[in-house]
Structure formats: structure tokens, C-alpha cells
Design an enzyme around this catalytic site. Sequence first.
Site, PDB file in Angstrom:
ATOM      1  N   TYR A  35       0.829  -1.219   0.000  1.00 24.22           N
ATOM      2  CA  TYR A  35       0.000   0.000   0.000  1.00 24.22           C
ATOM      3  C   TYR A  35       0.860   1.265   0.000  1.00 24.22           C
ATOM      4  O   TYR A  35       0.623   2.210  -0.764  1.00 24.22           O
ATOM      5  CB  TYR A  35      -0.887  -0.071   1.250  1.00 24.22           C
ATOM      6  N   LYS A  89       1.058   4.195  -2.811  1.00 23.94           N
ATOM      7  CA  LYS A  89       0.709   5.579  -2.463  1.00 23.94           C
ATOM      8  C   LYS A  89       1.873   6.535  -2.730  1.00 23.94           C
ATOM      9  O   LYS A  89       1.651   7.688  -3.125  1.00 23.94           O
ATOM     10  CB  LYS A  89       0.277   5.657  -0.988  1.00 23.94           C
TER      11      LYS A  89
HETATM   12  P1  NAI Z   1     -13.139   2.768   1.404  1.00 23.04           P
HETATM   13  O1  NAI Z   1     -12.810   1.306   1.395  1.00 23.04           O
HETATM   14  O2  NAI Z   1     -14.359   3.194   2.132  1.00 23.04           O
HETATM   15  O3  NAI Z   1     -13.260   3.333  -0.074  1.00 23.04           O
HETATM   16  C1  NAI Z   1     -12.576   2.819  -1.174  1.00 23.04           C
HETATM   17  C2  NAI Z   1     -13.588   2.620  -2.286  1.00 23.04           C
HETATM   18  O4  NAI Z   1     -12.910   2.205  -3.474  1.00 23.04           O
HETATM   19  C3  NAI Z   1     -14.600   1.526  -1.955  1.00 23.04           C
HETATM   20  O5  NAI Z   1     -15.915   2.053  -2.059  1.00 23.04           O
HETATM   21  C4  NAI Z   1     -14.320   0.445  -2.970  1.00 23.04           C
HETATM   22  O6  NAI Z   1     -15.477  -0.268  -3.381  1.00 23.04           O
HETATM   23  C5  NAI Z   1     -13.704   1.232  -4.118  1.00 23.04           C
HETATM   24  N1  NAI Z   1     -12.857   0.412  -4.981  1.00 23.04           N
HETATM   25  C6  NAI Z   1     -11.971  -0.540  -4.603  1.00 23.04           C
HETATM   26  N2  NAI Z   1     -11.390  -1.086  -5.673  1.00 23.04           N
HETATM   27  C7  NAI Z   1     -11.910  -0.477  -6.758  1.00 23.04           C
HETATM   28  C8  NAI Z   1     -11.665  -0.590  -8.144  1.00 23.04           C
HETATM   29  N3  NAI Z   1     -10.802  -1.491  -8.626  1.00 23.04           N
HETATM   30  N4  NAI Z   1     -12.364   0.203  -8.990  1.00 23.04           N
HETATM   31  C9  NAI Z   1     -13.258   1.102  -8.514  1.00 23.04           C
HETATM   32  N5  NAI Z   1     -13.526   1.245  -7.196  1.00 23.04           N
HETATM   33  C10 NAI Z   1     -12.858   0.474  -6.334  1.00 23.04           C
HETATM   34  O7  NAI Z   1     -11.865   3.505   1.973  1.00 23.04           O
HETATM   35  P2  NAI Z   1     -11.546   5.072   2.193  1.00 23.04           P
HETATM   36  O8  NAI Z   1     -10.929   5.183   3.521  1.00 23.04           O
HETATM   37  O9  NAI Z   1     -12.718   5.898   1.863  1.00 23.04           O
HETATM   38  O10 NAI Z   1     -10.389   5.292   1.136  1.00 23.04           O
HETATM   39  C11 NAI Z   1     -10.452   6.185   0.035  1.00 23.04           C
HETATM   40  C12 NAI Z   1      -9.040   6.459  -0.444  1.00 23.04           C
HETATM   41  O11 NAI Z   1      -8.337   7.207   0.557  1.00 23.04           O
HETATM   42  C13 NAI Z   1      -8.210   5.213  -0.711  1.00 23.04           C
HETATM   43  O12 NAI Z   1      -7.375   5.426  -1.833  1.00 23.04           O
HETATM   44  C14 NAI Z   1      -7.372   5.102   0.535  1.00 23.04           C
HETATM   45  O13 NAI Z   1      -6.186   4.370   0.305  1.00 23.04           O
HETATM   46  C15 NAI Z   1      -7.113   6.552   0.850  1.00 23.04           C
HETATM   47  N6  NAI Z   1      -6.732   6.767   2.229  1.00 23.04           N
HETATM   48  C16 NAI Z   1      -7.642   6.655   3.228  1.00 23.04           C
HETATM   49  C17 NAI Z   1      -7.245   6.903   4.538  1.00 23.04           C
HETATM   50  C18 NAI Z   1      -8.214   6.919   5.661  1.00 23.04           C
HETATM   51  O14 NAI Z   1      -7.824   7.361   6.767  1.00 23.04           O
HETATM   52  N7  NAI Z   1      -9.446   6.475   5.487  1.00 23.04           N
HETATM   53  C19 NAI Z   1      -5.837   7.167   4.871  1.00 23.04           C
HETATM   54  C20 NAI Z   1      -4.988   7.327   3.739  1.00 23.04           C
HETATM   55  C21 NAI Z   1      -5.431   7.107   2.467  1.00 23.04           C
END
Ligand code: NAI
Length: 287
Positions: free
Chosen positions: A164, A168
Site C-alpha cells: 500500500y 501511495k
Molecule cells: P473505502 O474502502 O471506504 O473506499 C474505497 C472505495 O474504493 C470503496 O468504495 C471500494 O469499493 C472502491 N474500490 C476498490 N477497488 C476499486 C476498483 N478497482 N475500482 C473502482 N472502485 C474500487 O476507503 P476510504 O478510507 O474511503 O479510502 C479512500 C481512499 O483514501 C483510498 O485510496 C485510501 O487508500 C485513501 N486513504 C484513506 C485513509 C483513511 O484514513 N481512510 C488514509 C490514507 C489514504
Amino acid sequence: MPGVKDRVVVVTGAGGGLGREYALLLARAGARVVVNDLGGARDGSGADTAMADQVVAEIEAEGGQAVANYDSVATAEGATAIVGTALDAFGAVHGVVNNAGILRDAAFHKMSDEDWEAVLRVHLFGGYHVTRAVWPHFREQGHGRVVMATSTSGLYGNFGQSNYGTAKAGLVGLMHTLAIEGRKYNVLANAVAPMAATRMTQDVAPAELLEKLPAEQVAPIVGYLLTDECTDSGTVVVAGGGKAYRVQLFQGEGVTFPSTPSIDEVAEAWPRLTDLTDAVPGVNPVG
Ligand code: NAI
């Protein structure tokens, strides 16, 4: 200010978590939003249309404009279809938030090739494919906004997140070059490292901390980077819990060796070579 009014913005992974908040805020600010989500589980398994549909329904119930897309960001075909949805529904694409993500944590010595690759495919290749698909449109129209979802794990590392964190950090590297190549076309690229309570973080951070990190607090930062008024490019911002700050690489004054040094001479110079007392923002010496 025009902000994002009437702009067409693709938010990948917008069926839940942070992406959903980005989509809702952008639509409230007058943008037309492509709500992309594969609808799978946190580890990337499965697929379902319900997540993206639900967010589109929420936006439409508030009087906003949105269209759902269920393709995976992880392939060039999926990315082309995502951008095709924007063009078919709204006739243009002006911004993209590369937000889709999955998690497959394991200590490096236990990391399987499959988990390494799956995470890079969604985050890094996904960011590449979707941005590659919007790029010609952005250049041609002399306007484009790219936001990469990075992470403090990519900027600083985190136990169990070699896959990851690599993905990133890779997105930050991509963003820096896009910022350089896009500038003369008014195509700006920036990165946000969010901190938020979502399904991704529910069991990787303590509950007391997550309580203070509602996902909606990150959305205005991402929203600003998509506005017409934003002029930043190549900026990395960490955002969460009502706080946001810039992160930037610095370089120290270093040492200049009069001729190729011996290992012993490097060892002797090491404290000065690594000293950051008079550090300044880093620049590419060949840029
Ligand atoms: P989340 O799991 O709620 O959202 C990620 C979304 O991406 C999900 O709805 C999932 O269905 C979708 N997804 C996964 N694979 C996919 C694909 N191949 N094609 C299209 N959609 C796909 O997680 P969150 O926390 O909302 O994460 C959003 C972004 O923020 C991610 O890139 C995550 O790595 C990043 N992030 C989040 C942090 C946090 O504190 N929540 C910290 C650092 C980064």
C-alpha cells in the site's frame, strides 16, 4: 467564485467512505459527478452496483447531478469506460479524484505476490489508467484537475503496508511529473493524504482516534483542488480531523567532495552530509 460549478468530475471509489463525501460535496457545489465504484469488499474481492447507485440516489435526492459507473480502475478498459460514462452523460470531463482503493496488509516477510500486485493494480495502476484516460481531454480543452489519494503510509511508511505504501508513494511520484507536464495546459495535479474513519481504517486505528476523524472533513480540501481558482500543482496535503497541512521534501546543504571520496571520507563527512539545519525545499537538479 465559480469553484467547481458545472465542472464534470470523476470520483473513483465514490460508493462509500471518503469518495462518497467527495462526490456529495462536489455535487452540492454544482459539479456534475461520475460516481465510480466497483462495489467490492475492502480487500478488492467481489463487485456490486449498489454502492455507486446509492450515492447517485443521494445526490439526486438533494437536487444534484450524478451518474454511476461500476468499472474497475485497475485496467485500461475500465478506465476508458469510466471516462466514457462522463462523456456520454455530461459531454466533458474536467477533473478526476483517484480515490479508489483496497487494503491487503501483511508484514513484508509474509507479503504474498498476489497481495502485493492486487494493491498496486488498484491504487497505482488505477491512478495511472484513469488519469491516462482523461489526460487528452484535459490537454485539449486547456483545463484539468487531478487529485491523487495518497497516504501518510506512502509518505512515511507504516508497518504491514509495504504494498500500500509503495502504491501511495508511486502516486505522489506520478503527480509530480503530471504537474510538470500539465502546467502549460492549465492541467494541475496535487495529492491529498486523508485521515478518516472509514471501512478501510475501522480496525487499523484506535476507535478514540477514529471518532475525531469524520470523512466529511477531508472533502473541502479535495474540493478546493478541483476548483477553477486553484493554481497549486505538485502540492501534497495531509488532511483529517479538521486539520490540513502541506508536506514537502527538503534537501540539506550537504557536502561537496573535491574528488571521488573514499568510504572513510564519506563516513567522516556523514554528519554534515545528512544535516538538515539549513535545509531548503528540494528541487530536481536536472529538472
Ligand atoms: P473505502 O474502502 O471506504 O473506499 C474505497 C472505495 O474504493 C470503496 O468504495 C471500494 O469499493 C472502491 N474500490 C476498490 N477497488 C476499486 C476498483 N478497482 N475500482 C473502482 N472502485 C474500487 O476507503 P476510504 O478510507 O474511503 O479510502 C479512500 C481512499 O483514501 C483510498 O485510496 C485510501 O487508500 C485513501 N486513504 C484513506 C485513509 C483513511 O484514513 N481512510 C488514509 C490514507 C489514504
